[in-house]
Design an enzyme around this catalytic site. Sequence first.
Site, PDB file in Angstrom:
ATOM      1  N   ASP A 206      -0.274   5.030   0.940  1.00 41.79           N
ATOM      2  CA  ASP A 206      -0.569   5.992   2.002  1.00 41.79           C
ATOM      3  C   ASP A 206      -0.422   5.361   3.377  1.00 41.79           C
ATOM      4  O   ASP A 206      -0.951   4.285   3.655  1.00 41.79           O
ATOM      5  CB  ASP A 206      -1.990   6.535   1.849  1.00 41.79           C
TER       6      ASP A 206
ATOM      7  N   ASP B  99       0.861  -1.166   0.000  1.00 46.56           N
ATOM      8  CA  ASP B  99       0.000   0.000   0.000  1.00 46.56           C
ATOM      9  C   ASP B  99       0.908   1.229   0.000  1.00 46.56           C
ATOM     10  O   ASP B  99       2.102   1.135   0.326  1.00 46.56           O
ATOM     11  CB  ASP B  99      -0.887  -0.034   1.247  1.00 46.56           C
TER      12      ASP B  99
END
Length: 278
Positions: A41, A39
Amino acid sequence: MPSSALPTFRNLPLNLPKSRSEVMTLWANLGAHDAVCFDVDSTVVQGEFIDELADYLGVGNRVQQVTKNAMGGNMNFRSALRERLNIMKPDLKSVENFKLNNDLILTTGIEELVKDLQRRKVEVYLVSGGFQSLILPLAKQINIPESNVFANKLLFNSAGDYAGFDETEPTSMSGGKALAVSAIKERGEHRHVIMVGDGATDAEACPPANAFIGFGGNVARESVKNMCHLYVHCFSELLNPLNSKSNCEFSSRTKMTNTNSISAQNFDQGKCPSVVIR
């Protein structure tokens, strides 16, 4: 990523990890024909790029609340994305100015970890509900090819005004990261794919991912601790997986396949610097 044909869930793992040692052994033995999906963020970078763009546009507080609801699993992802963008209405000029005036903030250890994985011939991907236009420069910085980035695409009209987002991208929908991981497994014929992230949408990617490692180096979410197979606080824990003792937690995993959850084995939590500013 190409979005013309969404994959179905094929090649689901027959068995998911049942102990911390199984997860760490799987990680330590990754090599050619395996992949790791990160991922972006609050995982690869500190904070949420969408929130930072919203701050830049002067609507940060309103958008941040929607983000919290989405990452906590309290809102349909596509609805949250649409709501945030309708508040922001980011035009092309604003997005380009934001990119020019905001330095990338990488989480400590991510560059070293990506280099180590690539040295071992492991394919590294970025799978994000964020925006391609913001993530591609970051991918270039940490030597991840554009073809290995799965993220959302902002749309603009001929005048450069915001015109929505590409809803054919799997990462724009709830469960979209699972679709992205399924596509990655099929495209690369990978034996094992591990998802690493901080949020509920990352947990949704396993299965088809073979394991989900929760990351709490920037934001620690209790819901994610309860959904992952292994929880880490620093990327350095994954650089030396077999020697890592104090900072990892093996978590009870709530499986989408309704199989029995595994009893949690808690390990002492350590601390490490969370970010490096470049």
